[in-house]
Design an enzyme around this catalytic site. Sequence first.
Site, PDB file in Angstrom:
ATOM      1  N   THR A 212       0.784  -1.239   0.000  1.00  0.00           N
ATOM      2  CA  THR A 212       0.000   0.000   0.000  1.00  0.00           C
ATOM      3  C   THR A 212       0.817   1.292   0.000  1.00  0.00           C
ATOM      4  OG1 THR A 212      -1.631  -1.164   1.342  1.00  0.00           O
ATOM      5  CG2 THR A 212      -1.941   1.180   1.094  1.00  0.00           C
ATOM      6  N   ARG A 240     -10.675 -10.888  -2.264  1.00  0.00           N
ATOM      7  CA  ARG A 240     -10.531 -10.182  -0.978  1.00  0.00           C
ATOM      8  C   ARG A 240     -10.221  -8.697  -1.228  1.00  0.00           C
ATOM      9  NH1 ARG A 240      -6.208  -6.986   1.434  1.00  0.00           N
ATOM     10  NH2 ARG A 240      -6.343  -7.156   3.688  1.00  0.00           N
TER      11      ARG A 240
HETATM   12  N1  GLY Z   1      -3.942  -2.121   3.745  1.00  0.00           N
HETATM   13  C1  GLY Z   1      -3.904  -2.887   2.585  1.00  0.00           C
HETATM   14  C2  GLY Z   1      -4.646  -4.133   2.649  1.00  0.00           C
HETATM   15  O1  GLY Z   1      -4.890  -4.664   3.701  1.00  0.00           O
HETATM   16  O2  GLY Z   1      -5.012  -4.632   1.611  1.00  0.00           O
END
Ligand code: GLY
Length: 360
Positions: A212, A240
Amino acid sequence: MGTLLTMSKINRRAFLAASAAAVPMLPVITSSAKATVKSNAKGGPIAISSGNGLPAVTKAVELMRAGSQPTEAVVQGVAIVESNPNDMSVGYGGLPNENGIVQLDSSVMDGPTHKAGAVAAIENIMNPAQVALKVLRRTDHVLLVGDGAKQFALAHGFKAEDLLTDKARKAWLKWKENLNPNDDWLDHDQHIEKDPRQARAEQLGIPYHYGTIHCSALDANGDLGACTTTSGLSYKIPGRAGDSPIIGAGMYVQNEVGSAGATGRGESLMQSCGSFQIVQHMANGDDPTQACLKVLKWIADHTKRKVLLNSKGQPNFGATLYALRKDGAYGCATMRGGAAFTVHDGTKARRERSAFLYEK
Ligand code: GLY
Protein backbone atom coordinates in the site's frame (compact mmCIF):
# COMPACT_ATOMS: atom_id res chain seq x y z
CA MET A 1 -20.44 12.47 13.76
CA GLY A 2 -21.79 14.64 16.54
CA THR A 3 -22.37 11.55 18.65
CA LEU A 4 -18.86 10.34 18.14
CA LEU A 5 -17.40 13.69 19.11
CA THR A 6 -19.50 13.89 22.26
CA MET A 7 -18.65 10.34 23.27
CA SER A 8 -15.01 11.03 22.68
CA LYS A 9 -15.12 13.95 25.11
CA ILE A 10 -16.98 11.96 27.73
CA ASN A 11 -14.59 9.05 27.42
CA ARG A 12 -11.38 11.03 27.43
CA ARG A 13 -10.68 10.55 31.13
CA ALA A 14 -11.44 6.84 30.91
CA PHE A 15 -9.24 6.51 27.82
CA LEU A 16 -6.29 8.25 29.49
CA ALA A 17 -6.68 6.20 32.65
CA ALA A 18 -6.88 2.98 30.66
CA SER A 19 -3.87 3.93 28.55
CA ALA A 20 -1.78 4.82 31.58
CA ALA A 21 -2.65 1.59 33.32
CA ALA A 22 -2.27 -0.68 30.33
CA VAL A 23 0.70 0.45 28.29
CA PRO A 24 4.19 1.78 28.85
CA MET A 25 3.99 3.93 25.71
CA LEU A 26 2.51 7.19 26.97
CA PRO A 27 5.86 9.04 26.86
CA VAL A 28 5.97 8.19 23.14
CA ILE A 29 2.52 9.71 22.59
CA THR A 30 3.35 12.86 24.49
CA SER A 31 6.82 13.64 23.21
CA SER A 32 6.43 12.86 19.54
CA ALA A 33 2.97 14.37 19.28
CA LYS A 34 4.13 17.68 20.74
CA ALA A 35 7.26 17.77 18.64
CA THR A 36 5.28 17.13 15.46
CA VAL A 37 2.74 19.88 16.02
CA LYS A 38 5.32 22.49 16.97
CA SER A 39 7.57 21.78 14.05
CA ASN A 40 5.21 21.78 11.11
CA ALA A 41 1.89 23.56 11.50
CA LYS A 42 2.53 26.06 8.75
CA GLY A 43 -0.12 25.52 6.11
CA GLY A 44 0.10 24.13 2.58
CA PRO A 45 1.31 23.11 0.17
CA ILE A 46 2.21 19.95 2.03
CA ALA A 47 1.91 16.25 1.31
CA ILE A 48 2.49 13.21 3.51
CA SER A 49 2.77 9.61 2.45
CA SER A 50 3.89 6.15 3.47
CA GLY A 51 7.57 5.10 3.49
CA ASN A 52 7.45 4.27 -0.24
CA GLY A 53 5.95 7.67 -1.09
CA LEU A 54 8.93 9.98 -1.61
CA PRO A 55 8.23 10.38 -5.36
CA ALA A 56 4.51 10.78 -4.60
CA VAL A 57 4.90 13.68 -2.14
CA THR A 58 7.45 15.33 -4.43
CA LYS A 59 5.09 15.17 -7.41
CA ALA A 60 2.02 16.17 -5.39
CA VAL A 61 3.64 19.35 -4.06
CA GLU A 62 5.05 20.21 -7.49
CA LEU A 63 1.56 19.86 -9.02
CA MET A 64 -0.18 21.87 -6.28
CA ARG A 65 2.40 24.63 -6.78
CA ALA A 66 1.47 24.60 -10.47
CA GLY A 67 -2.22 24.99 -9.57
CA SER A 68 -3.54 21.41 -9.36
CA GLN A 69 -6.19 20.53 -6.80
CA PRO A 70 -4.83 18.34 -3.96
CA THR A 71 -6.95 15.36 -5.09
CA GLU A 72 -5.54 15.43 -8.61
CA ALA A 73 -2.05 15.98 -7.16
CA VAL A 74 -2.12 12.90 -4.90
CA VAL A 75 -3.49 10.66 -7.67
CA GLN A 76 -0.70 11.79 -10.04
CA GLY A 77 1.81 11.42 -7.19
CA VAL A 78 0.94 7.80 -6.36
CA ALA A 79 0.82 6.94 -10.09
CA ILE A 80 4.64 7.04 -10.10
CA VAL A 81 4.69 4.27 -7.48
CA GLU A 82 1.79 2.34 -9.09
CA SER A 83 3.73 2.24 -12.36
CA ASN A 84 7.01 1.15 -10.75
CA PRO A 85 7.54 -2.61 -11.25
CA ASN A 86 10.00 -2.69 -8.37
CA ASP A 87 7.39 -1.70 -5.76
CA MET A 88 5.70 -5.02 -5.07
CA SER A 89 2.97 -3.54 -2.88
CA VAL A 90 1.01 -1.60 -5.44
CA GLY A 91 0.01 -1.45 -9.13
CA TYR A 92 2.34 -2.95 -11.76
CA GLY A 93 4.61 -5.50 -10.08
CA GLY A 94 2.32 -5.83 -7.04
CA LEU A 95 2.17 -9.30 -5.50
CA PRO A 96 -0.75 -11.37 -6.83
CA ASN A 97 -3.53 -13.25 -5.09
CA GLU A 98 -3.58 -16.96 -4.23
CA ASN A 99 -4.28 -17.77 -7.92
CA GLY A 100 -1.40 -15.66 -9.25
CA ILE A 101 -3.65 -12.80 -10.41
CA VAL A 102 -2.89 -9.18 -9.49
CA GLN A 103 -6.04 -7.56 -8.04
CA LEU A 104 -5.78 -3.91 -7.06
CA ASP A 105 -7.72 -1.69 -4.62
CA SER A 106 -7.81 2.11 -4.47
CA SER A 107 -9.81 5.06 -3.19
CA VAL A 108 -9.70 8.84 -3.56
CA MET A 109 -11.49 11.59 -1.64
CA ASP A 110 -11.81 15.27 -2.46
CA GLY A 111 -12.08 17.72 0.43
CA PRO A 112 -13.92 20.68 -1.14
CA THR A 113 -16.72 18.55 -2.69
CA HIS A 114 -16.64 15.76 -0.06
CA LYS A 115 -16.92 13.30 -2.94
CA ALA A 116 -15.22 9.92 -2.99
CA GLY A 117 -14.46 7.28 -5.61
CA ALA A 118 -13.02 3.79 -5.29
CA VAL A 119 -12.33 0.51 -7.06
CA ALA A 120 -11.78 -2.91 -5.51
CA ALA A 121 -10.28 -6.13 -6.89
CA ILE A 122 -9.73 -4.54 -10.30
CA GLU A 123 -7.51 -6.52 -12.70
CA ASN A 124 -5.19 -5.47 -15.57
CA ILE A 125 -5.32 -1.72 -14.91
CA MET A 126 -1.98 -0.28 -13.81
CA ASN A 127 -3.24 2.92 -12.16
CA PRO A 128 -6.35 2.08 -10.11
CA ALA A 129 -6.20 5.43 -8.29
CA GLN A 130 -6.89 7.15 -11.62
CA VAL A 131 -9.90 4.87 -12.14
CA ALA A 132 -11.09 5.73 -8.61
CA LEU A 133 -10.82 9.41 -9.54
CA LYS A 134 -12.94 8.74 -12.66
CA VAL A 135 -15.55 7.04 -10.45
CA LEU A 136 -15.53 10.18 -8.28
CA ARG A 137 -15.80 12.57 -11.23
CA ARG A 138 -17.87 10.67 -13.78
CA THR A 139 -20.43 8.73 -11.74
CA ASP A 140 -22.91 9.20 -8.96
CA HIS A 141 -21.38 6.15 -7.20
CA VAL A 142 -18.52 5.62 -4.81
CA LEU A 143 -17.26 2.05 -5.28
CA LEU A 144 -16.97 -0.21 -8.33
CA VAL A 145 -15.61 -3.74 -7.97
CA GLY A 146 -14.08 -6.56 -10.01
CA ASP A 147 -14.99 -6.88 -13.66
CA GLY A 148 -17.41 -3.93 -13.48
CA ALA A 149 -14.55 -1.69 -12.37
CA LYS A 150 -12.35 -3.00 -15.19
CA GLN A 151 -15.06 -2.48 -17.84
CA PHE A 152 -15.61 1.06 -16.52
CA ALA A 153 -11.86 1.73 -16.80
CA LEU A 154 -11.72 0.35 -20.37
CA ALA A 155 -14.72 2.48 -21.33
CA HIS A 156 -12.78 5.51 -20.11
CA GLY A 157 -9.76 4.68 -22.24
CA PHE A 158 -7.53 2.89 -19.75
CA LYS A 159 -5.38 0.15 -21.30
CA ALA A 160 -5.63 -3.49 -20.18
CA GLU A 161 -2.16 -4.75 -19.27
CA ASP A 162 -0.53 -7.79 -17.71
CA LEU A 163 0.53 -6.54 -14.27
CA LEU A 164 2.30 -9.68 -13.08
CA THR A 165 6.07 -9.18 -13.33
CA ASP A 166 8.47 -12.13 -13.43
CA LYS A 167 9.73 -11.24 -9.97
CA ALA A 168 6.20 -11.26 -8.51
CA ARG A 169 5.31 -14.48 -10.37
CA LYS A 170 8.39 -16.27 -9.01
CA ALA A 171 7.63 -15.15 -5.44
CA TRP A 172 4.00 -16.35 -5.80
CA LEU A 173 5.14 -19.69 -7.24
CA LYS A 174 7.45 -20.27 -4.28
CA TRP A 175 4.59 -19.39 -1.95
CA LYS A 176 2.27 -21.79 -3.76
CA GLU A 177 4.83 -24.61 -3.66
CA ASN A 178 5.18 -24.22 0.08
CA LEU A 179 1.54 -23.92 1.17
CA ASN A 180 0.89 -25.12 4.68
CA PRO A 181 -1.75 -24.57 7.39
CA ASN A 182 -0.58 -20.96 7.93
CA ASP A 183 -2.40 -19.60 4.90
CA ASP A 184 -5.39 -17.25 4.97
CA TRP A 185 -7.83 -20.07 5.68
CA LEU A 186 -7.63 -19.81 9.45
CA ASP A 187 -8.33 -23.11 11.16
CA HIS A 188 -6.83 -22.66 14.60
CA ASP A 189 -6.96 -20.13 17.43
CA GLN A 190 -3.88 -19.81 19.61
CA HIS A 191 -1.61 -16.90 20.53
CA ILE A 192 1.03 -16.31 17.88
CA GLU A 193 4.08 -14.08 18.41
CA LYS A 194 4.48 -13.11 14.77
CA ASP A 195 2.14 -13.39 11.79
CA PRO A 196 2.99 -16.95 10.63
CA ARG A 197 2.52 -16.04 6.99
CA GLN A 198 5.12 -13.30 7.37
CA ALA A 199 7.47 -15.74 9.12
CA ARG A 200 6.99 -18.30 6.36
CA ALA A 201 7.70 -15.73 3.64
CA GLU A 202 10.88 -14.69 5.47
CA GLN A 203 11.92 -18.33 5.66
CA LEU A 204 11.35 -18.70 1.91
CA GLY A 205 13.11 -15.43 1.16
CA ILE A 206 10.08 -13.97 -0.64
CA PRO A 207 8.20 -10.73 -0.03
CA TYR A 208 4.94 -10.74 1.92
CA HIS A 209 3.03 -7.67 3.06
CA TYR A 210 -0.16 -5.68 3.24
CA GLY A 211 1.70 -3.25 0.97
CA THR A 212 0.00 0.00 0.00
CA ILE A 213 0.77 3.65 -0.57
CA HIS A 214 -1.27 6.42 1.05
CA CYS A 215 -0.88 10.11 0.19
CA SER A 216 -2.69 13.09 1.75
CA ALA A 217 -2.19 16.66 0.55
CA LEU A 218 -3.10 20.19 1.59
CA ASP A 219 -2.80 23.14 -0.79
CA ALA A 220 -2.11 26.78 -0.07
CA ASN A 221 -5.89 27.50 0.04
CA GLY A 222 -6.36 25.00 2.87
CA ASP A 223 -8.10 22.39 0.70
CA LEU A 224 -7.39 18.70 1.18
CA GLY A 225 -7.33 15.54 -0.91
CA ALA A 226 -6.28 11.95 -0.25
CA CYS A 227 -5.65 8.70 -2.03
CA THR A 228 -4.72 5.15 -1.05
CA THR A 229 -3.77 2.47 -3.55
CA THR A 230 -2.51 -1.11 -3.20
CA SER A 231 -2.16 -4.62 -4.52
CA GLY A 232 -3.37 -5.63 -1.07
CA LEU A 233 -2.42 -8.57 1.06
CA SER A 234 0.10 -10.80 -0.72
CA TYR A 235 -1.30 -14.15 -1.97
CA LYS A 236 -4.77 -13.21 -0.66
CA ILE A 237 -7.95 -15.19 -1.24
CA PRO A 238 -9.22 -14.09 -4.70
CA GLY A 239 -11.78 -11.30 -4.38
CA ARG A 240 -10.53 -10.18 -0.98
CA ALA A 241 -10.73 -6.39 -0.70
CA GLY A 242 -8.77 -4.63 2.02
CA ASP A 243 -9.27 -1.24 3.61
CA SER A 244 -7.70 0.75 0.76
CA PRO A 245 -10.91 1.03 -1.33
CA ILE A 246 -13.15 1.52 1.71
CA ILE A 247 -13.94 5.16 2.46
CA GLY A 248 -13.29 5.85 6.14
CA ALA A 249 -11.01 2.82 6.48
CA GLY A 250 -8.10 3.23 4.02
CA MET A 251 -8.45 7.01 3.84
CA TYR A 252 -10.85 9.82 4.70
CA VAL A 253 -11.04 13.59 4.19
CA GLN A 254 -13.14 16.19 5.94
CA ASN A 255 -12.11 19.48 4.40
CA GLU A 256 -12.77 21.59 7.49
CA VAL A 257 -10.70 19.27 9.72
CA GLY A 258 -8.06 17.16 7.97
CA SER A 259 -7.19 14.05 6.08
CA ALA A 260 -6.09 10.57 7.16
CA GLY A 261 -5.00 7.29 5.67
CA ALA A 262 -3.74 3.86 6.55
CA THR A 263 -1.45 1.06 5.50
CA GLY A 264 -1.12 -2.37 7.09
CA ARG A 265 -3.64 -5.05 8.02
CA GLY A 266 -6.75 -3.93 6.17
CA GLU A 267 -9.12 -6.08 8.19
CA SER A 268 -8.23 -4.18 11.38
CA LEU A 269 -8.63 -0.84 9.60
CA MET A 270 -12.05 -1.75 8.21
CA GLN A 271 -13.25 -3.03 11.58
CA SER A 272 -12.20 0.25 13.22
CA CYS A 273 -13.20 2.70 10.44
CA GLY A 274 -9.62 3.77 11.18
CA SER A 275 -9.21 6.82 8.94
CA PHE A 276 -12.65 8.20 9.82
CA GLN A 277 -11.83 7.87 13.51
CA ILE A 278 -8.53 9.74 13.09
CA VAL A 279 -10.25 12.70 11.46
CA GLN A 280 -12.90 12.79 14.19
CA HIS A 281 -10.20 12.77 16.88
CA MET A 282 -8.54 15.74 15.14
CA ALA A 283 -11.93 17.48 15.01
CA ASN A 284 -12.08 16.96 18.75
CA GLY A 285 -8.74 18.72 19.28
CA ASP A 286 -6.16 15.94 19.11
CA ASP A 287 -3.00 16.61 17.20
CA PRO A 288 -2.39 14.29 14.23
CA THR A 289 0.05 11.92 15.94
CA GLN A 290 -2.11 11.57 19.01
CA ALA A 291 -5.17 10.90 16.84
CA CYS A 292 -3.27 8.10 15.05
CA LEU A 293 -2.10 6.58 18.36
CA LYS A 294 -5.63 6.64 19.77
CA VAL A 295 -6.90 4.66 16.82
CA LEU A 296 -4.06 2.12 17.10
CA LYS A 297 -4.97 1.71 20.78
CA TRP A 298 -8.62 1.28 19.79
CA ILE A 299 -7.62 -1.41 17.29
CA ALA A 300 -5.48 -3.17 19.91
CA ASP A 301 -8.35 -3.07 22.44
CA HIS A 302 -10.78 -4.51 19.90
CA THR A 303 -8.58 -7.30 18.55
CA LYS A 304 -9.97 -10.39 20.24
CA ARG A 305 -8.86 -13.43 18.22
CA LYS A 306 -5.87 -15.17 19.80
CA VAL A 307 -4.39 -15.87 16.40
CA LEU A 308 -3.99 -12.10 15.94
CA LEU A 309 -2.42 -11.52 19.38
CA ASN A 310 0.99 -12.33 20.82
CA SER A 311 1.43 -13.82 24.28
CA LYS A 312 1.32 -10.28 25.81
CA GLY A 313 -2.11 -9.82 24.29
CA GLN A 314 -0.85 -7.24 21.76
CA PRO A 315 -1.70 -7.34 18.04
CA ASN A 316 0.92 -9.36 16.17
CA PHE A 317 0.16 -7.53 12.89
CA GLY A 318 1.25 -4.19 11.49
CA ALA A 319 -0.79 -1.05 10.88
CA THR A 320 0.49 2.45 10.16
CA LEU A 321 -1.71 5.54 10.27
CA TYR A 322 -1.12 8.96 8.68
CA ALA A 323 -2.83 12.26 9.46
CA LEU A 324 -2.67 15.75 7.98
CA ARG A 325 -4.56 18.54 9.68
CA LYS A 326 -6.04 21.56 7.92
CA ASP A 327 -3.40 23.87 9.43
CA GLY A 328 -0.57 21.73 8.00
CA ALA A 329 0.30 19.82 11.18
CA TYR A 330 0.94 16.18 10.34
CA GLY A 331 1.71 12.95 12.11
CA CYS A 332 2.14 9.22 11.71
CA ALA A 333 2.06 6.30 14.10
CA THR A 334 2.55 2.60 13.75
CA MET A 335 1.52 -0.40 15.82
CA ARG A 336 5.03 -1.51 16.67
CA GLY A 337 8.49 -0.02 16.71
CA GLY A 338 8.00 2.97 14.42
CA ALA A 339 8.14 3.17 10.63
CA ALA A 340 9.49 5.55 8.05
CA PHE A 341 6.96 7.88 6.46
CA THR A 342 7.53 10.65 3.93
CA VAL A 343 6.61 14.29 3.85
CA HIS A 344 7.10 17.31 1.61
CA ASP A 345 6.35 20.45 3.60
CA GLY A 346 6.86 22.87 0.73
CA THR A 347 10.60 23.10 1.31
CA LYS A 348 11.81 19.58 0.55
CA ALA A 349 10.78 15.93 0.47
CA ARG A 350 12.16 13.81 3.30
CA ARG A 351 11.66 10.70 5.41
CA GLU A 352 10.65 10.93 9.05
CA ARG A 353 10.22 8.33 11.78
CA SER A 354 6.72 7.64 13.10
CA ALA A 355 5.53 7.38 16.69
CA PHE A 356 4.45 3.91 17.82
CA LEU A 357 2.12 2.15 20.20
CA TYR A 358 4.35 -0.74 21.24
CA GLU A 359 8.12 -1.08 21.46
CA LYS A 360 9.64 -3.52 18.96
N1 GLY B 1 -3.94 -2.12 3.75
C1 GLY B 1 -3.90 -2.89 2.59
C2 GLY B 1 -4.65 -4.13 2.65
O1 GLY B 1 -4.89 -4.66 3.70
O2 GLY B 1 -5.01 -4.63 1.61
